[in-house]
Design a protein around this motif. Structure first.
Motif, PDB file in Angstrom:
ATOM      1  N   GLN A 211      16.477  44.456  43.811  1.00 44.88           N
ATOM      2  CA  GLN A 211      16.231  43.201  44.525  1.00 44.88           C
ATOM      3  C   GLN A 211      16.079  43.510  46.002  1.00 44.88           C
ATOM      4  O   GLN A 211      16.876  44.260  46.572  1.00 44.88           O
ATOM      5  CB  GLN A 211      17.398  42.237  44.295  1.00 44.88           C
ATOM      6  N   THR A 212      15.055  42.949  46.619  1.00 41.13           N
ATOM      7  CA  THR A 212      14.791  43.216  48.029  1.00 41.13           C
ATOM      8  C   THR A 212      15.630  42.302  48.912  1.00 41.13           C
ATOM      9  O   THR A 212      16.253  41.338  48.444  1.00 41.13           O
ATOM     10  CB  THR A 212      13.306  42.981  48.355  1.00 41.13           C
TER      11      THR A 212
ATOM     12  N   LYS B   7      12.016  43.774  42.205  1.00 39.24           N
ATOM     13  CA  LYS B   7      11.113  44.898  42.439  1.00 39.24           C
ATOM     14  C   LYS B   7      11.365  45.949  41.373  1.00 39.24           C
ATOM     15  O   LYS B   7      12.516  46.267  41.061  1.00 39.24           O
ATOM     16  CB  LYS B   7      11.376  45.481  43.837  1.00 39.24           C
TER      17      LYS B   7
ATOM     18  N   GLU C 278      13.246  53.581  48.300  1.00 37.37           N
ATOM     19  CA  GLU C 278      12.841  52.329  47.652  1.00 37.37           C
ATOM     20  C   GLU C 278      14.003  51.360  47.433  1.00 37.37           C
ATOM     21  O   GLU C 278      13.824  50.288  46.856  1.00 37.37           O
ATOM     22  CB  GLU C 278      12.166  52.631  46.308  1.00 37.37           C
TER      23      GLU C 278
END
Length: 500
Positions: free
Chosen positions: A423-424, A430, A469
């Motif tokens: 999770q962003t 994501k 990431e």
């Protein structure tokens, strides 16, 4: 080793399909329309292998385009394949996708690899000039802000139509095989989206306290995936435990004997012992209760964690979790520990696609073998196991309460792909995906699952790129190289994806 029968099946995609042409041609060239509709029927039959097909037929005017859009809306399709049968004007097709919002895949599949230049006339040529309109419709879609993708290649017929003067047998050509593999993958991705929109994910207990990457907003998860989250308590499971009969326990014991190897004491780890008869019977009783709960609550997946007081009854119940959750995972109900519902989602996606999806985290790097070791102390997807998984009695569940029976195993050797769902900072899901190779190298004999994975980069370089990431520390491990397949899922679901 056969896997258990599936408790929950998948929902196949509802596939919209039409061919596109130009109505002016039909009176000018006898037999052309029927020839193109023969291609249409061939493609419908192929598509029906991947889902339920709703074939509108030929779209050759703007009016037909509007009718097709309404037809696809009425049938609630998940994806639409637009077959370029010959040249068409983009004005015929644009109304379809302004009315119907399902993702559209343009099919540019030429019937023959080469025209018989000495014999082909205009009528034949019009059956082959299928790529002519693709730039035109791509431009129109772009200006109308309609996302599109295209599959290019050969049609894949196994017999040349009587009307044709060129060889149209292309079923064994790589350009046809590749094209139909892409089409199948788009249909599989649409099945993932449809299945999740109808899925119920159980959340039993709570998160492991302090694992901040695990925490997610259930409303956010439903908004972005369609899943319904049912919050469950340990007393819910305890209710089903009271309903378990001796026959239920015996049935689970038979499953344990069929699908697992019962270990002796670990030669290396003093806390990993041969499971006792009492431990196995308790795990089987809990497994029967878990299955009853899953069926009664109509669950498609389950994430769980319980951290209670020392010696409490709920702690005793959770000591039997791993065996039952492994059986459920192999039966199409993926189970993720530590309350990790995002990895439960990753595992469910892998399971829908038929690629496994075992619960993993980094265990260590092996710099001599140039591998990363991935695994966990929780449930294992033994449908993708390298041999029968081993059951060991654990004197302590490290970092958790209690003790019980755990699974020791590794994934089949060969191509594998990890799928992490993170999770962003903006609250968006994501995917983080990596392709590698599982190797049959030694693993620890400590009651944990673990597998050596060799990625294209060495371990240090791989971790450099992976950690950038912002993944969670768990992921799902699938068999096969599935990056392109996962990317199609991410595109249809509107979820960002990074490949490492």
């Amino acid at each position: 080793m056969a896997a258990p029968s599936k408790i929950k099946g998948i929902k196949k995609a509802r596939i919209g399909f039409y061919s596109a042409g130009l109505c002016t041609y039909w009176n000018q060239f006898e037999g052309l329309y029927d020839r193109l509709m023969g291609y249409n029927r061939f493609m419908e039959e192929k598509l029906s292998e991947f889902g339920e097909v709703f074939n509108f037929g030929m779209v050759d005017t703007e009016v037909k385009g509007r009718e097709a859009g309404e037809y696809f809306n009425a049938n609630n399709v998940d994806i639409v394949f637009s077959h370029a049968a010959t040249y068409y004007t983009s004005a015929c097709l644009l109304p379809i996708h302004q009315i119907n919002k399902a993702p559209v895949i343009i099919l540019n599949l030429q019937p023959t690899p080469e025209m018989n230049y000495a014999k082909v006339g205009t009528g034949d040529w019009l059956a082959y000039c299928v790529g002519c309109s693709i730039p035109e419709i791509a431009n129109a879609f772009n200006r109308a802000q309609i996302p599109y993708r295209a599959v290019n290649g050969l049609l894949g017929l196994s017999k040349t139509p009587d009307i044709a003067v060129s060889d149209e047998v292309t079923c064994d050509r790589p350009e046809a095989i590749k094209a139909w593999k892409e089409i199948e993958e788009w249909c599989m991705a649409a099945s993932v989206k449809r299945t999740l929109q109808h899925a119920r994910f159980g959340f039993l207990g709570g998160y492991y306290s302090g694992m901040l990457d695990m925490y997610s907003d259930f409303t956010m998860l439903q908004a972005q995936t369609g899943i319904d989250v049912e919050v469950l308590e340990m007393c819910d499971l305890e209710k089903y435990l009271r309903e378990v009969s001796p026959e239920d326990v015996q049935k689970k014991m038979q499953a344990v004997e069929d699908f697992f190897t019962i270990s002796g004491d670990s030669p290396s780890d003093p806390i990993a012992k041969a499971p006792t008869k009492e431990q196995l019977e308790w795990s089987c009783k809990v497994a029967a209760a878990q299955e009853k709960m899953v069926i009664d609550r109509d669950l498609d997946s389950l994430s769980y964690y319980y951290h209670g007081q020392d010696g409490g009854y709920y702690e005793q119940i959770q000591s039997g979790f791993i065996v039952g959750h492994s059986l459920l995972t192999a039966a199409g109900v993926p189970c993720a520990g530590e309350g990790d519902i995002k990895t439960a989602l990753a595992m469910k996606i892998c399971d829908i696609l038929g690629t496994g999806g075992s619960f993993c985290e980094i265990i260590a790097a092996d710099f001599n073998r140039n591998t990363m070791i991935l695994g966990h102390d929780g449930p294992f997807h033994f449908a993708i196991s390298n041999g029968k998984p081993i059951l060991r009695g654990m004197g302590v569940y490290h970092g958790k309460k209690g003790s019980g029976v755990s699974v020791e195993a590794k994934v089949l050797s060969g191509d594998v792909t990890t799928l992490g769902v993170t999770q962003t900072g903006e609250g968006r899901l994501k995917f983080v995906v990596s392709e590698g190779e599982s190797t049959n190298d030694p693993i620890l004999m400590n009651g944990n699952t673990s597998t050596h994975i060799r990625f294209p980069l060495n371990p240090a370089e791989y971790m450099d790129k992976w950690f950038v990431e912002a993944p969670t520390h768990h992921c799902a491990l699938s068999v096969g190289h599935n990056e392109k397949l996962f990317r199609k899922v991410s595109e249809l679901m509107g979820i960002q994806m990074a490949t490492v």
